[in-house]
Design a protein around this motif. Structure first.
Motif, mmCIF file in Angstrom:
data_model
loop_
_atom_site.group_PDB
_atom_site.id
_atom_site.type_symbol
_atom_site.label_atom_id
_atom_site.label_comp_id
_atom_site.label_asym_id
_atom_site.label_seq_id
_atom_site.Cartn_x
_atom_site.Cartn_y
_atom_site.Cartn_z
ATOM 1 N N CYS A 1 7.874 8.893 2.377
ATOM 2 C CA CYS A 1 8.259 7.476 2.278
ATOM 3 C C CYS A 1 9.498 7.231 3.134
ATOM 4 O O CYS A 1 10.488 7.959 3.021
ATOM 5 N N CYS A 2 9.455 6.192 3.968
ATOM 6 C CA CYS A 2 10.558 5.911 4.888
ATOM 7 C C CYS A 2 11.787 5.331 4.210
ATOM 8 O O CYS A 2 12.915 5.575 4.637
ATOM 9 N N LEU A 3 11.592 4.531 3.154
ATOM 10 C CA LEU A 3 12.681 3.793 2.533
ATOM 11 C C LEU A 3 12.773 4.135 1.051
ATOM 12 O O LEU A 3 11.753 4.376 0.396
ATOM 13 N N ILE A 4 13.991 4.110 0.500
ATOM 14 C CA ILE A 4 14.203 4.509 -0.891
ATOM 15 C C ILE A 4 14.285 3.299 -1.815
ATOM 16 O O ILE A 4 13.531 3.176 -2.781
ATOM 17 N N ASP A 5 15.215 2.386 -1.542
ATOM 18 C CA ASP A 5 15.393 1.193 -2.382
ATOM 19 C C ASP A 5 15.708 0.001 -1.478
ATOM 20 O O ASP A 5 16.794 -0.583 -1.535
ATOM 21 N N PRO A 6 14.769 -0.394 -0.630
ATOM 22 C CA PRO A 6 15.050 -1.394 0.412
ATOM 23 C C PRO A 6 15.047 -2.832 -0.100
ATOM 24 O O PRO A 6 14.380 -3.163 -1.081
ATOM 25 N N TYR A 7 15.783 -3.677 0.636
ATOM 26 C CA TYR A 7 15.851 -5.090 0.288
ATOM 27 C C TYR A 7 16.219 -5.880 1.536
ATOM 28 O O TYR A 7 16.658 -5.321 2.548
ATOM 29 N N THR A 8 16.047 -7.190 1.455
ATOM 30 C CA THR A 8 16.443 -8.075 2.550
ATOM 31 C C THR A 8 17.687 -8.857 2.137
ATOM 32 O O THR A 8 18.007 -8.965 0.945
ATOM 33 N N PHE B 1 0.842 -1.194 0.000
ATOM 34 C CA PHE B 1 0.000 0.000 0.000
ATOM 35 C C PHE B 1 0.880 1.247 0.000
ATOM 36 O O PHE B 1 1.905 1.293 0.662
ATOM 37 N N SER B 2 0.475 2.224 -0.744
ATOM 38 C CA SER B 2 1.179 3.502 -0.747
ATOM 39 C C SER B 2 0.156 4.609 -0.944
ATOM 40 O O SER B 2 -0.971 4.363 -1.369
ATOM 41 N N GLY B 3 0.548 5.826 -0.615
ATOM 42 C CA GLY B 3 -0.379 6.932 -0.779
ATOM 43 C C GLY B 3 0.062 8.139 0.008
ATOM 44 O O GLY B 3 1.110 8.140 0.667
ATOM 45 N N ASP B 4 -0.731 9.183 -0.062
ATOM 46 C CA ASP B 4 -0.402 10.410 0.647
ATOM 47 C C ASP B 4 -0.705 10.263 2.132
ATOM 48 O O ASP B 4 -1.465 9.401 2.548
ATOM 49 N N GLY B 5 -0.096 11.143 2.906
ATOM 50 C CA GLY B 5 -0.430 11.167 4.324
ATOM 51 C C GLY B 5 0.597 10.566 5.234
ATOM 52 O O GLY B 5 0.332 10.300 6.401
ATOM 53 N N GLY B 6 1.816 10.353 4.722
ATOM 54 C CA GLY B 6 2.893 9.890 5.580
ATOM 55 C C GLY B 6 2.984 8.383 5.728
ATOM 56 O O GLY B 6 2.074 7.639 5.346
ATOM 57 N N GLN B 7 4.107 7.945 6.277
ATOM 58 C CA GLN B 7 4.377 6.512 6.430
ATOM 59 C C GLN B 7 5.152 6.286 7.726
ATOM 60 O O GLN B 7 5.996 7.089 8.112
ATOM 61 N N GLU B 8 4.829 5.189 8.389
ATOM 62 C CA GLU B 8 5.488 4.812 9.642
ATOM 63 C C GLU B 8 5.761 3.316 9.594
ATOM 64 O O GLU B 8 4.891 2.533 9.199
ATOM 65 N N GLU C 1 21.693 -0.474 7.480
ATOM 66 C CA GLU C 1 20.976 -1.600 8.063
ATOM 67 C C GLU C 1 19.996 -1.105 9.122
ATOM 68 O O GLU C 1 20.378 -0.368 10.037
ATOM 69 N N TYR C 2 18.737 -1.508 8.994
ATOM 70 C CA TYR C 2 17.714 -1.196 9.984
ATOM 71 C C TYR C 2 17.340 -2.509 10.671
ATOM 72 O O TYR C 2 16.608 -3.334 10.121
ATOM 73 N N LYS C 3 17.854 -2.687 11.873
ATOM 74 C CA LYS C 3 17.721 -3.954 12.578
ATOM 75 C C LYS C 3 16.347 -4.101 13.237
ATOM 76 O O LYS C 3 15.529 -3.178 13.229
ATOM 77 N N LYS C 4 16.162 -5.266 13.837
ATOM 78 C CA LYS C 4 14.964 -5.568 14.614
ATOM 79 C C LYS C 4 14.692 -4.461 15.640
ATOM 80 O O LYS C 4 15.595 -3.992 16.315
ATOM 81 N N ILE C 5 13.431 -4.076 15.742
ATOM 82 C CA ILE C 5 12.954 -3.002 16.615
ATOM 83 C C ILE C 5 13.625 -1.675 16.250
ATOM 84 O O ILE C 5 14.241 -0.990 17.066
ATOM 85 N N THR C 6 13.525 -1.350 14.965
ATOM 86 C CA THR C 6 13.825 -0.015 14.468
ATOM 87 C C THR C 6 12.515 0.616 14.025
ATOM 88 O O THR C 6 11.756 0.006 13.269
ATOM 89 N N TRP C 7 12.266 1.819 14.521
ATOM 90 C CA TRP C 7 11.049 2.565 14.164
ATOM 91 C C TRP C 7 11.437 3.758 13.309
ATOM 92 O O TRP C 7 12.451 4.417 13.572
ATOM 93 N N MET C 8 10.659 4.025 12.274
ATOM 94 C CA MET C 8 10.918 5.178 11.413
ATOM 95 C C MET C 8 9.610 5.812 10.968
ATOM 96 O O MET C 8 8.580 5.146 10.860
ATOM 97 N N ARG C 9 9.684 7.112 10.720
ATOM 98 C CA ARG C 9 8.500 7.864 10.274
ATOM 99 C C ARG C 9 8.957 8.915 9.280
ATOM 100 O O ARG C 9 10.000 9.549 9.453
#
Length: 222
Positions: free
Chosen positions: A200-207, A167-174, A188-196
């Protein structure tokens, strides 16, 4: 602390908090500690997002949810007079509801306080064991709650995959990384990382070599 000041209150700025580099703060209840993610003041009636830990046989005094409470159980079992909520539970308690929370064996929860749309009056109880869906990109997700522009959901990514949110759209992302690790532009964004972020929080993310589980909310910063 100065009760007139808050933390991460400029919603036009990107905010990132990692558990490993954060401070746990005491609460008015013995055995209950909080990690502040965002908070409009340091009093006990704040609009806030936090990680909260309950020690063995600890409790928090009964309270009314002014403008709602939303939480996800990260570890252990969280309880109140209405039931037990094991790891993987998601609960929304709307404006005006009341409970006496506690944990017999200890738990850790992600919780958002006083952030409901005033017209959103539905109580929601879901669990990670509920039926998941697949997006058009084949990504597994579990829709937790939708109200107007706001969408809350869990999303799971396989190892060595591109992270494409359903899902994507206007109104921010958390985003809260619940397990595994996300990589984005070599960060690297490890376990129990919070972002807002307001967009959009991430640009080109991968695992990489781990499966990743995330809790995502969009459209709620309008």
């Amino acid at each position: 602390m100065d009760d007139t000041k808050g933390i991460n209150q400029d919603y036009l700025k990107r905010a990132i908090v990692q558990e490993t580099s954060s401070t746990w703060h005491t609460s008015p209840s013995v055995g209950v500690k909080r990690m502040y993610l965002e908070r409009d003041n340091f009093g006990e009636f704040a609009k806030a997002t936090s990680i909260v830990k309950f020690d063995y046989k600890s409790s928090f005094s009964g309270h009314i949810h002014t403008n709602g409470e939303e939480f996800f159980v990260l570890e252990g079992t969280f309880s109140d007079e209405y039931g037990d909520y094991p790891e993987g539970s998601y609960v929304r308690n709307p404006n005006g509801t009341f409970h006496n929370p506690y944990s017999d064996k200890g738990c850790k929860i992600f919780v958002k306080l006083r952030q409901f749309n005033k017209l959103d009056t539905k109580r929601v109880v879901k669990n990670i064991q509920d039926t998941w869906s697949l997006s058009n990109s084949g990504i597994a997700f579990l829709n937790l709650h939708t109200f107007k522009n706001e969408i809350s959901y869990l999303v799971r990514f396989k190892p060595h995959s591109k992270v494409i949110l359903p899902f994507s759209g206007d109104g921010g992302q958390e985003i809260l990384v619940i397990s595994g690790a996300i990589y984005d532009q070599s960060i690297e964004y490890k376990k129990i990382t919070w972002m807002r972020d307001s967009k959009c929080c991430l640009i080109d993310p991968y695992t990489r070599d781990q499966e990743v589980l995330m809790l995502v909310k969009t459209g709620h910063l309008l």
